[in-house]
Design a protein around this motif. Structure first.
Motif, PDB file in Angstrom:
ATOM      1  N   GLU A 350      11.861   2.464  35.997  1.00 24.61           N
ATOM      2  CA  GLU A 350      11.348   3.077  34.776  1.00 24.61           C
ATOM      3  C   GLU A 350      12.363   4.065  34.220  1.00 24.61           C
ATOM      4  O   GLU A 350      12.980   4.829  34.969  1.00 24.61           O
ATOM      5  N   VAL A 351      12.549   4.033  32.905  1.00 27.49           N
ATOM      6  CA  VAL A 351      13.305   5.088  32.229  1.00 27.49           C
ATOM      7  C   VAL A 351      12.380   6.287  32.113  1.00 27.49           C
ATOM      8  O   VAL A 351      11.328   6.215  31.475  1.00 27.49           O
ATOM      9  N   ALA A 352      12.761   7.386  32.739  1.00 29.64           N
ATOM     10  CA  ALA A 352      11.900   8.568  32.732  1.00 29.64           C
ATOM     11  C   ALA A 352      12.715   9.820  33.033  1.00 29.64           C
ATOM     12  O   ALA A 352      13.719   9.764  33.749  1.00 29.64           O
ATOM     13  N   ASP A 353      12.280  10.943  32.484  1.00 34.54           N
ATOM     14  CA  ASP A 353      12.875  12.247  32.748  1.00 34.54           C
ATOM     15  C   ASP A 353      12.127  12.864  33.930  1.00 34.54           C
ATOM     16  O   ASP A 353      10.934  13.160  33.838  1.00 34.54           O
ATOM     17  N   CYS A 354      12.818  13.054  35.030  1.00 37.05           N
ATOM     18  CA  CYS A 354      12.141  13.526  36.245  1.00 37.05           C
ATOM     19  C   CYS A 354      11.603  14.947  36.094  1.00 37.05           C
ATOM     20  O   CYS A 354      10.739  15.370  36.871  1.00 37.05           O
ATOM     21  N   THR A 355      12.092  15.701  35.103  1.00 35.39           N
ATOM     22  CA  THR A 355      11.602  17.067  34.919  1.00 35.39           C
ATOM     23  C   THR A 355      10.289  17.116  34.146  1.00 35.39           C
ATOM     24  O   THR A 355       9.628  18.164  34.109  1.00 35.39           O
ATOM     25  N   THR A 356       9.910  15.996  33.538  1.00 35.23           N
ATOM     26  CA  THR A 356       8.651  15.963  32.783  1.00 35.23           C
ATOM     27  C   THR A 356       7.700  14.868  33.266  1.00 35.23           C
ATOM     28  O   THR A 356       6.508  14.907  32.963  1.00 35.23           O
ATOM     29  N   LYS A 357       8.204  13.898  34.013  1.00 33.66           N
ATOM     30  CA  LYS A 357       7.374  12.803  34.504  1.00 33.66           C
ATOM     31  C   LYS A 357       6.338  13.321  35.499  1.00 33.66           C
ATOM     32  O   LYS A 357       6.644  14.148  36.367  1.00 33.66           O
ATOM     33  N   THR A 358       5.113  12.845  35.385  1.00 29.59           N
ATOM     34  CA  THR A 358       4.056  13.251  36.309  1.00 29.59           C
ATOM     35  C   THR A 358       3.431  12.040  36.990  1.00 29.59           C
ATOM     36  O   THR A 358       3.414  10.939  36.425  1.00 29.59           O
ATOM     37  N   TYR A 359       2.921  12.240  38.183  1.00 29.74           N
ATOM     38  CA  TYR A 359       2.190  11.228  38.935  1.00 29.74           C
ATOM     39  C   TYR A 359       0.947  11.886  39.530  1.00 29.74           C
ATOM     40  O   TYR A 359       0.944  13.105  39.779  1.00 29.74           O
ATOM     41  N   PRO A 360      -0.090  11.120  39.823  1.00 29.17           N
ATOM     42  CA  PRO A 360      -1.254  11.686  40.514  1.00 29.17           C
ATOM     43  C   PRO A 360      -0.852  12.229  41.875  1.00 29.17           C
ATOM     44  O   PRO A 360       0.110  11.750  42.498  1.00 29.17           O
ATOM     45  N   ASP A 361      -1.571  13.222  42.337  1.00 27.70           N
ATOM     46  CA  ASP A 361      -1.300  13.781  43.665  1.00 27.70           C
ATOM     47  C   ASP A 361      -1.376  12.689  44.731  1.00 27.70           C
ATOM     48  O   ASP A 361      -2.148  11.732  44.625  1.00 27.70           O
TER      49      ASP A 361
END
Length: 383
Positions: A350-361
């Protein structure tokens, strides 16, 4: 232009037009044949469609931005797998498909939603009129692969105009090769490389009546996880774009893709460090680091700054884990997806910014990263 040159240009234009008309007829015949049985299996061209649909439909919907109370244009809506879901919260959904029996089936299923309307229309037709700056979300699922390159480019130009500034375009396509197992006498589908779609949409722009320029900003590009999980197949890929003013700043991603990790640069790194790698030590250093993680079969791993995927393939193939690789560089993820062809392992990108990307706990068992955190400003190191 002299008379002979003008005549030659006219002949060439007529030839292009004839080819486009032939393309549309071929696609229409194809879908008329596969629409005789108006079922999920027929629409998805897969005998496992019902099971796949249970997993992929909620996944696709989870990737969409909020569209509550907003205007949604669904292109290539089919029999309405997504139409009803969109209508549950949207202000209005216009569902469109070019096969009359299909859109009628959709209306029979979802017509009870008073905020939904249905139209039989071909998205390539110049007669199709959508008001500029009127749509909040344009959604399509398996549409562009049934258009020619020229038709995709033209449609993107029109979609950018239809979309409001701040609005979104979401689309999903089959890339590289066929996924469904339905038998087909002919198959006019265009199984393109993902970078074709990324390039065309990156070039999409519009200028309004006041002379303000807007363009599309890529928010994410990723594999559909349901296909990775069930088919070890990374070729089902979706994109989410947002229409933004052209003055908005996206300098770091542009730096990565246009300077540090432009395509020629990635190829040079790969020649030095080995296939799938752009970091010092290549596979040997990866083995040394990964072997310290004590990975167990069935675990889920997040690779932050996955590059072109070499480490992810090593983990998935040697430790039987499911790996999610994210990277801010569009070029990196494009290469990673190409390297995944034929591997049949549980890796998604996935193209994603790790500083803003979120995932469920509690999503991941292990988080792995190499040569990534050094690129992040101190104030944003919140991983």
């Amino acid at each position: 232009m002299d008379a002979s040159a003008a005549a030659a240009a006219e002949i060439a234009a007529n030839g292009v037009l004839a080819k486009l008309e032939e393309e549309r007829e071929a696609q229409k015949r194809y879908w008329e044949e596969h629409s005789r049985d108006l079922t999920v299996e027929a629409m998805m061209l897969d005998s496992r469609a019902a099971d796949l649909d249970k997993e992929e439909r909620p996944e696709i919907l989870s990737l969409l931005p909020s569209y509550e109370g907003k205007s949604v244009l669904e292109l290539g809506a089919g029999i309405g797998r997504f139409t009803g879901e969109l209508a549950k919260t949207a202000g209005h959904v216009l569902a469109m498909d070019f096969i009359e029996s299909v859109i009628k089936k959709n209306e029979s299923i979802n017509g009870h939603y008073k905020n939904a309307s249905f139209m039989c229309a071909d998205v390539t037709s110049p007669d199709l009129v959508i008001e500029d700056n009127s749509i909040d979300l344009i959604f399509s699922n398996w549409l562009l692969m049934y258009l020619s390159d020229a038709e995709v480019e033209k449609l993107v130009e029109r979609m950018v105009k239809w979309l409001k500034v701040g609005g979104h375009i979401f689309f999903r396509e089959s890339c590289f090769h066929q996924s469904g197992d339905s038998k087909r006498k002919v198959n006019p589908t265009h199984y393109r490389e993902p970078r074709f779609y990324t390039k065309v949409f990156k070039e999409g722009h519009a200028i309004d009546q006041s002379g303000n320029s807007s363009e599309l900003s890529l928010l994410t590009c990723k594999c559909v996880g349901a296909y990775v999980k069930n088919k070890k197949n990374q070729n089902q890929i979706c994109w989410l774009w947002q229409k933004v003013n052209s003055t908005e700043d996206r300098d770091f991603q542009r730096f990565l893709d246009n300077v540090q990790y432009k395509i020629s640069g990635i190829l040079c790194y790969e020649r030095v460090f080995g296939q799938g790698f752009v970091s010092t030590g290549g596979i040997e250093t990866t083995k040394e680091f990964v072997d310290l993680l004590d990975l167990k079969p069935g675990q889920k791993v997040l690779d932050v700054g996955c590059g072109i995927g070499g480490g992810d393939f090593y983990m998935a193939e040697n430790y039987d884990v499911h790996v999610v690789g994210i990277d801010l560089s569009i070029n990196m993820v494009s290469f990673a997806l190409e390297h995944a062809i034929g591997r049949k392992c549980a890796v998604e990108f996935e193209v994603a910014d790790c500083t803003t990307k979120t995932y469920p706990d509690n999503t991941f068992d292990v988080i792995y990263s190499r040569d990534t955190i050094l690129h992040i400003q101190e104030s944003r190191k919140t991983i």
